[in-house]
Design an enzyme around this catalytic site. Structure first.
Site, PDB file in Angstrom:
ATOM      1  N   ARG A  51     -69.245 -25.494 -76.044  1.00 43.01           N
ATOM      2  CA  ARG A  51     -68.592 -24.761 -74.963  1.00 43.01           C
ATOM      3  C   ARG A  51     -68.683 -25.529 -73.643  1.00 43.01           C
ATOM      4  NH1 ARG A  51     -67.826 -19.594 -77.313  1.00 43.01           N
ATOM      5  NH2 ARG A  51     -68.713 -19.847 -79.394  1.00 43.01           N
ATOM      6  N   HIS A  92     -71.682 -18.007 -72.797  1.00 40.11           N
ATOM      7  CA  HIS A  92     -72.823 -18.753 -73.346  1.00 40.11           C
ATOM      8  C   HIS A  92     -73.028 -20.148 -72.742  1.00 40.11           C
ATOM      9  CE1 HIS A  92     -75.450 -18.851 -77.257  1.00 40.11           C
ATOM     10  NE2 HIS A  92     -76.103 -18.445 -76.177  1.00 40.11           N
ATOM     11  N   LYS A 148     -73.663 -26.557 -89.469  1.00 38.81           N
ATOM     12  CA  LYS A 148     -74.045 -26.378 -88.062  1.00 38.81           C
ATOM     13  C   LYS A 148     -75.423 -26.983 -87.801  1.00 38.81           C
ATOM     14  CE  LYS A 148     -75.019 -22.411 -84.974  1.00 38.81           C
ATOM     15  NZ  LYS A 148     -74.970 -20.938 -84.913  1.00 38.81           N
ATOM     16  N   ASP A 208     -66.097 -19.260 -83.559  1.00 36.04           N
ATOM     17  CA  ASP A 208     -67.550 -19.433 -83.490  1.00 36.04           C
ATOM     18  C   ASP A 208     -68.136 -19.466 -84.903  1.00 36.04           C
ATOM     19  OD1 ASP A 208     -70.202 -19.439 -82.764  1.00 36.04           O
ATOM     20  OD2 ASP A 208     -70.044 -17.761 -81.381  1.00 36.04           O
ATOM     21  N   ASP A 209     -68.674 -20.615 -85.307  1.00 35.73           N
ATOM     22  CA  ASP A 209     -69.277 -20.792 -86.633  1.00 35.73           C
ATOM     23  C   ASP A 209     -68.244 -20.833 -87.757  1.00 35.73           C
ATOM     24  OD1 ASP A 209     -71.761 -20.853 -85.467  1.00 35.73           O
ATOM     25  OD2 ASP A 209     -72.590 -19.175 -86.571  1.00 35.73           O
ATOM     26  N   CYS A 252     -73.155 -24.294 -80.753  1.00 40.92           N
ATOM     27  CA  CYS A 252     -72.406 -23.376 -79.909  1.00 40.92           C
ATOM     28  C   CYS A 252     -72.363 -23.766 -78.428  1.00 40.92           C
ATOM     29  CB  CYS A 252     -73.019 -21.992 -80.058  1.00 40.92           C
ATOM     30  SG  CYS A 252     -72.400 -20.784 -78.907  1.00 40.92           S
ATOM     31  N   LYS A 285     -66.785 -14.920 -75.536  1.00 38.99           N
ATOM     32  CA  LYS A 285     -68.175 -15.379 -75.460  1.00 38.99           C
ATOM     33  C   LYS A 285     -68.305 -16.536 -74.474  1.00 38.99           C
ATOM     34  CE  LYS A 285     -71.765 -17.301 -78.516  1.00 38.99           C
ATOM     35  NZ  LYS A 285     -72.123 -17.555 -79.939  1.00 38.99           N
ATOM     36  N   HIS A 314     -69.274 -15.546 -86.092  1.00 34.57           N
ATOM     37  CA  HIS A 314     -70.713 -15.714 -85.898  1.00 34.57           C
ATOM     38  C   HIS A 314     -71.455 -14.442 -86.326  1.00 34.57           C
ATOM     39  CE1 HIS A 314     -74.511 -16.306 -83.665  1.00 34.57           C
ATOM     40  NE2 HIS A 314     -74.152 -17.569 -83.481  1.00 34.57           N
ATOM     41  N   ASP A 366     -66.424 -24.161 -82.845  1.00 27.39           N
ATOM     42  CA  ASP A 366     -67.498 -24.766 -82.059  1.00 27.39           C
ATOM     43  C   ASP A 366     -68.497 -25.577 -82.878  1.00 27.39           C
ATOM     44  OD1 ASP A 366     -68.773 -22.626 -83.303  1.00 27.39           O
ATOM     45  OD2 ASP A 366     -69.780 -21.909 -81.508  1.00 27.39           O
ATOM     46  N   ASN A 367     -68.553 -25.355 -84.179  1.00 26.35           N
ATOM     47  CA  ASN A 367     -69.422 -26.159 -85.048  1.00 26.35           C
ATOM     48  C   ASN A 367     -69.020 -25.898 -86.488  1.00 26.35           C
ATOM     49  OD1 ASN A 367     -71.650 -23.883 -83.695  1.00 26.35           O
ATOM     50  ND2 ASN A 367     -71.088 -23.651 -85.847  1.00 26.35           N
TER      51      ASN A 367
END
Length: 540
Positions: free
Chosen positions: A77, A134, A370, A35-36, A73, A132, A221, A327-328
């Site tokens: 997903r 989300h 991002k 994540d990130d 994000c 996570k 993240h 994710d990004n």
């Protein structure tokens, strides 16, 4: 007659046994989503942060150099889980529900899409998820009602420790106290997801089923938090500043063979303060922020090592496909200053954001971060490990074919000999948008029939072969040959009008088909491309 009946019974038994053996030969699959995490944040992608476990997977597997996400994000997903574009799955932006008149923006997975769990479960897999979620928890969409046999999930992340401000956990769809005796004592979320992933794998092994685990980390993240001992190992190492770090990562990427030396490093965002202009106190503050970030990534890598060790201990590592992506791109939120809050930044009650200066290094060698559809915002590390299925001759190799997060579903369907449905639970299911990446495991061409598209907050792009058309919400279209110029310095829009004329209508057709719409918010920290490129002499 009796002999004939016995013969049929014996034949049926043989066929059943053969089918069982065949089912057992299906590979296990673990999809790991960071994540990130920026393109340059792993050692095997140019970082100085020690990531020996992920580096080892890359050394004995394949690294994707052109793996893409959706720039954000929730949409990533949604696309990963469904194999269609996030708008088609109902999550064109984040979690806000814009109502029935905006089906692409409902903030939850819809029922005209199926999840990887629903599809793989139908192929005999034991399906599990940790981490996570989300993709609509607040609307009642849980892993447990979207095909996962077992799950330990956080609705939207935002914590690392049990006493964190946003710490909430759900075990198989039911909220569980953070101090439950079912959980490890004094848990750290990065380790917790792996711990429970292995517990679920034990259930699959006991049931003699192949397993599919979706391991969705919330690292790295914000709010960046890690044990002090891990932060201390990095503190002081970033006093060199973001310009030098970015340059060092770029040079390492060239040395690794990851980046073509002809791709020039873009100028640093002119909105970012020059390191030498900072006071000693500011430098110490920013050094600590980056040290915390490095510690979070270091712990992420340690958890991968724990996972691999657990798989080997259970005798299932060789026939387990591990796909690792992010994710990004690196996160520049909320701007130049980042955030550095709390009595002891890095602890459970603190809040640390990386900030724009270090995000420049995270996304090396690309433009932007991002949210954005230039390469820095949508490019991710992509590591594939499968000892039993990837030829030894491919170990450590780069795969340069473009790949996208929508390809995960098609890849899993291919690996698991599953069938992607046209209807499910009485609902019509949208056709797959992605392509299986399994051929790329052995160096064969991916059968991609359509270009790859992006839209997020009005930022947009299309990649068709070597050509990429891209624009921020406030920009006019730009055209880049990303085989020769992946750092997006040489705009070919006016020089290649015939290419532009083909790509713009393709994008417009897709944009309307998936129901994407403009997003009416801009950001003060918006990447000033025009100014930066002017300073670079327009790439000349």
């Amino acid at each position: 007659m009796l002999k004939k009946r016995i013969s049929w019974l014996l034949l049926a038994a043989v066929l059943t046994a053969a089918q069982t053996v065949f089912a057992q030969k299906k590979p296990n699959v673990i999809v790991i989503l960071a994540d990130d995490l920026g393109y340059a944040d792993l050692g095997c992608y140019g970082s100085e942060i020690p990531t020996p476990n992920l580096d080892e997977l890359a050394r004995n597997g394949v690294r994707l150099t052109n793996f893409y996400n959706t720039a954000r994000c929730c949409p990533t997903r949604a696309a990963l889980l469904t194999g269609v574009y996030s708008h088609q799955a109902g999550i064109g932006h984040m979690m806000d529900d814009k109502g029935a008149d905006h089906p692409a923006y409902r903030g939850q997975l819809n029922h005209n899409s199926v999840t990887i769990a629903e599809v793989m479960k139908s192929a005999g897999y034991f399906t599990a998820m940790t981490g996570k979620w989300h993709v609509g928890h607040q609307h009642g969409v849980y892993p447990s009602n979207r095909g996962f046999d077992r799950s330990l999930h956080a609705p939207a992340g935002g914590f690392y420790y049990a006493n964190g401000n946003n710490a909430k956990l759900y075990l198989n769809g039911q909220e569980i106290p953070n101090d439950s005796d079912k959980l490890p004592k004094d848990w750290y979320s990065t380790d917790l997801w792996t711990d429970y992933g292995l517990r679920f794998i034990d259930e699959a092994v006991a049931e003699k089923k192949p397993f599919m685990l979706y391991l969705a980390h919330n690292a790295p993240h914000f709010p960046l938090q890690a044990p002090e001992a891990d932060i201390a190992r990095f503190r002081g190492k970033y006093l060199k500043g973001w310009e030098k770090l970015r340059q060092e990562r770029y040079e390492k990427q060239i040395k690794l063979g990851l980046v073509d030396p002809s791709w020039k490093l873009p100028p640093i965002n002119p909105n970012v303060k020059k390191w030498d202009s900072l006071s000693d106190a500011e430098k110490k503050r920013y050094d600590d922020m980056m040290a915390i970030y490095a510690a979070v990534i270091y712990r992420l890598d340690k958890s991968i090592g724990d996972l691999v060790a657990g798989l080997k201990k259970r005798g299932v590592f060789d026939n387990t496909v591990i796909l690792f992506v992010s994710d990004n791109g690196g996160n520049a939120e909320p701007g130049i200053e980042g955030r550095y809050e709390g009595d002891q930044p890095g602890t459970a009650q603190s809040t640390v954001f990386l900030g724009q200066g270090w995000a420049e290094a995270a996304c090396t060698p690309f433009w932007a971060y991002k949210h954005h559809t230039h390469e820095g915002g949508i490019s991710s590390p992509g590591i594939i490990s499968w000892p039993a299925g990837i030829p030894a001759a491919r170990n450590g190799k780069f795969e340069r074919q473009p790949a996208h997060i929508i390809d995960i579903m098609a890849t899993l369907v291919d690996l698991g000999s599953a069938k992607y449905p046209s209807t499910y639970a009485g609902n019509t299911i949208q056709p797959l948008e992605g392509a299986s990446l399994k051929p790329a495991f052995t160096g064969k061409p991916v059968n991609r029939k359509n270009p790859i598209f992006w839209e997020h907050e009005g930022n947009r792009a299309i990649r068709d072969g070597k050509w990429k058309l891209v624009a921020e919400k406030t920009e006019k279209w730009q055209l880049y040959d990303v085989e020769k110029d992946r750092t997006e310095l040489y705009d070919q829009f006016d020089k290649q009008p015939e290419i532009a004329k083909k790509l713009v209508p393709k994008y417009e057709e897709w944009y309307k088909r998936v129901g994407a719409e403009d997003y009416d918010k801009t950001f003060k920290w918006f990447y000033d491309y025009d100014k930066a490129k002017q300073q670079a002499g327009s790439g000349k």
